[in-house]
Design an enzyme around this catalytic site. Structure first.
Site, PDB file in Angstrom:
ATOM      1  N   THR D  27     -10.714  -6.592  -7.821  1.00 52.43           N
ATOM      2  CA  THR D  27      -9.482  -5.881  -7.480  1.00 52.43           C
ATOM      3  C   THR D  27      -9.668  -4.380  -7.691  1.00 52.43           C
ATOM      4  OG1 THR D  27      -8.642  -6.076  -9.731  1.00 52.43           O
ATOM      5  CG2 THR D  27      -8.068  -7.838  -8.200  1.00 52.43           C
ATOM      6  N   ASP D  28      -8.753  -3.595  -7.123  1.00 52.77           N
ATOM      7  CA  ASP D  28      -8.790  -2.157  -7.370  1.00 52.77           C
ATOM      8  C   ASP D  28      -7.423  -1.695  -7.856  1.00 52.77           C
ATOM      9  OD1 ASP D  28      -7.058  -1.745  -5.176  1.00 52.77           O
ATOM     10  OD2 ASP D  28      -8.736  -1.520  -3.794  1.00 52.77           O
ATOM     11  N   LEU D  29      -7.270  -0.415  -8.020  1.00 51.06           N
ATOM     12  CA  LEU D  29      -6.047   0.109  -8.640  1.00 51.06           C
ATOM     13  C   LEU D  29      -4.797  -0.149  -7.816  1.00 51.06           C
ATOM     14  CD1 LEU D  29      -5.117   3.006  -7.184  1.00 51.06           C
ATOM     15  CD2 LEU D  29      -7.119   3.815  -8.369  1.00 51.06           C
ATOM     16  N   MET D  30      -4.944  -0.550  -6.531  1.00 48.85           N
ATOM     17  CA  MET D  30      -3.772  -0.944  -5.762  1.00 48.85           C
ATOM     18  C   MET D  30      -3.338  -2.366  -6.129  1.00 48.85           C
ATOM     19  SD  MET D  30      -4.321   0.668  -1.951  1.00 48.85           S
ATOM     20  CE  MET D  30      -2.709  -0.018  -1.470  1.00 48.85           C
ATOM     21  N   GLY D  31      -4.132  -3.012  -6.976  1.00 52.71           N
ATOM     22  CA  GLY D  31      -3.777  -4.358  -7.432  1.00 52.71           C
ATOM     23  C   GLY D  31      -4.233  -5.443  -6.468  1.00 52.71           C
TER      24      GLY D  31
END
Lengths: 154, 154, 154, 154
Positions: D27-31
């Site tokens: 996952t990344d910081l956008m969820g």
């Protein structure tokens, strides 16, 4: 108060620093750098440390010298985030006949983000342990070459 | 002969370049850069493209503007290897009311390594599509800011 | 002779195992699994450990409970390669009021590939430390739920 | 309405499916799952497709046959999140004398998450193109072997 680094006694010429910018893909759903990426940052710091002493990986590989990681230890102190500029300070802490230990301090400005150590072993193409050739052992205890080509980034 | 890039007609001020050094961990057992990493290089190029136009990701995020990738297309022409210095040339190819298309050319010296395009959509915190605010659409069609702070590396 | 694991004294119901198949992209130019990926395997083992005790990440996240990794330590004993089937044995070693320590043993058949520990801290949305709620502390010391839905893979 | 897949005409025995559970680190910081990871999921699906036809990578590698990716194209339709169970349906779409095209449909229940294609070329150890040996070309057009050992997951 944060304790001194275990390798605080090592002469400063054994430390080199490189900047790292946090990539988007290195974050996770908590919005912070995923912890596994710090091993990547340490590796980039180590490659740069060697560059600055005139070493290119492929030369050692051609001589049948590889340096796999056999131990890692990291302590995460603060979270880092996308697009932040970090600095990786890499130190050659201890060289034995078949291993080299590097220490790392990753900072953001004056803040300690992460610190750790990796132990690497000298092996041949067959992954069997072998003694460091003398010139390589020397390099692992050397200062930066004066006219460095400028450490690669990233 | 290699065909012209599909975005060859775009004015050159819409292109920015950044260097990338191949990390050890980005290679695979074939000894070359694993193909998925080129999407990472494109992303780094895109982030740098925006930096050079005065944009920081977190400002847009605070305004509720996110730009998820909705399409990618890559053509791999040559293999790249550990420690090589690549250059990512990122171009803003087309801006619509809700999308922006970037083109990428990744080179090693004069050699084309990889080229491709990504389509990004403007969405809000809820991931629903929304129209680009006018100033953001303008930025996506802009030249680099004169006194750029110097492209981030890595 | 390989020493006993530091958590050999822990009751066996605190250990759960899951299979992992090495992905192509997880190898590096040495032809072996890149060392950073073992942190990913440990994380997958930890997520599965929690699943088998009835926990889903998003439930804890909704309650404002996150578990960032604050320390890791890995010892790499043998190289693993593409497509090999590994097993991650994850053990809850010690639960304090604000931390939980997991131990990991990654094997290929009877061979020890890698072993290590991670320390995780209980924090809120703001990343500030907080005490484990009683039910969560209990879960971290619990056996697998009888009618497990079958550990997720991958 | 979502258009039919470009490879909808291909006989169904040329498609194999495998489950993938989204890892935290993907996952990344956008969820949401970072877009580059879908190339990893496609690769895992492709490896499993070959397994189910009796192929192990190292056998082909020993014969000097490698299949680097030369083109990729992905269309992201919906976001996927941590811990979700996805299914990758991999299809052998077209085999020429030196290339094979695979199509992928990644779903979550009945929802299309991502679809795409990769073109792989047959090359030797020197990365120069070479013609598929007849038996390998046959395998790339084959149904699953009856008594499959059960595709590896993850």
């Amino acid at each position: 108060m944060i304790a001194a680094l275990p390798w605080a006694h090592v002469p400063s010429y054994l430390t080199s620093t490189m900047p790292i910018t946090v990539r988007f893909c290195e974050t996770d759903l908590m919005g912070i750098v995923h912890h596994a990426n710090y091993l990547i940052y340490c590796e980039a710091g180590r490659v740069d440390w060697l560059h600055r002493r005139g070493v290119r990986y492929d030369e050692w590989a051609r001589r049948g010298i590889h340096l796999p990681v056999v131990e890692t230890r990291l302590r995460y102190r603060k979270a880092a985030r996308f697009d932040e500029e970090l600095v990786v300070a890499t130190t050659s802490v201890e060289v034995t006949r078949v291993t080299v230990r590097f220490g790392y301090l990753i900072t953001r400005g004056v803040e300690r983000i992460c610190e750790g150590e990796t132990l690497l072993a000298c092996v041949g193409h067959d992954l069997a342990p072998k003694r460091f050739p003398a010139d390589i052992a020397d390099t692992l205890r050397a200062a930066e070459v004066a006219a460095t080509a400028g450490g690669s980034s990233g």
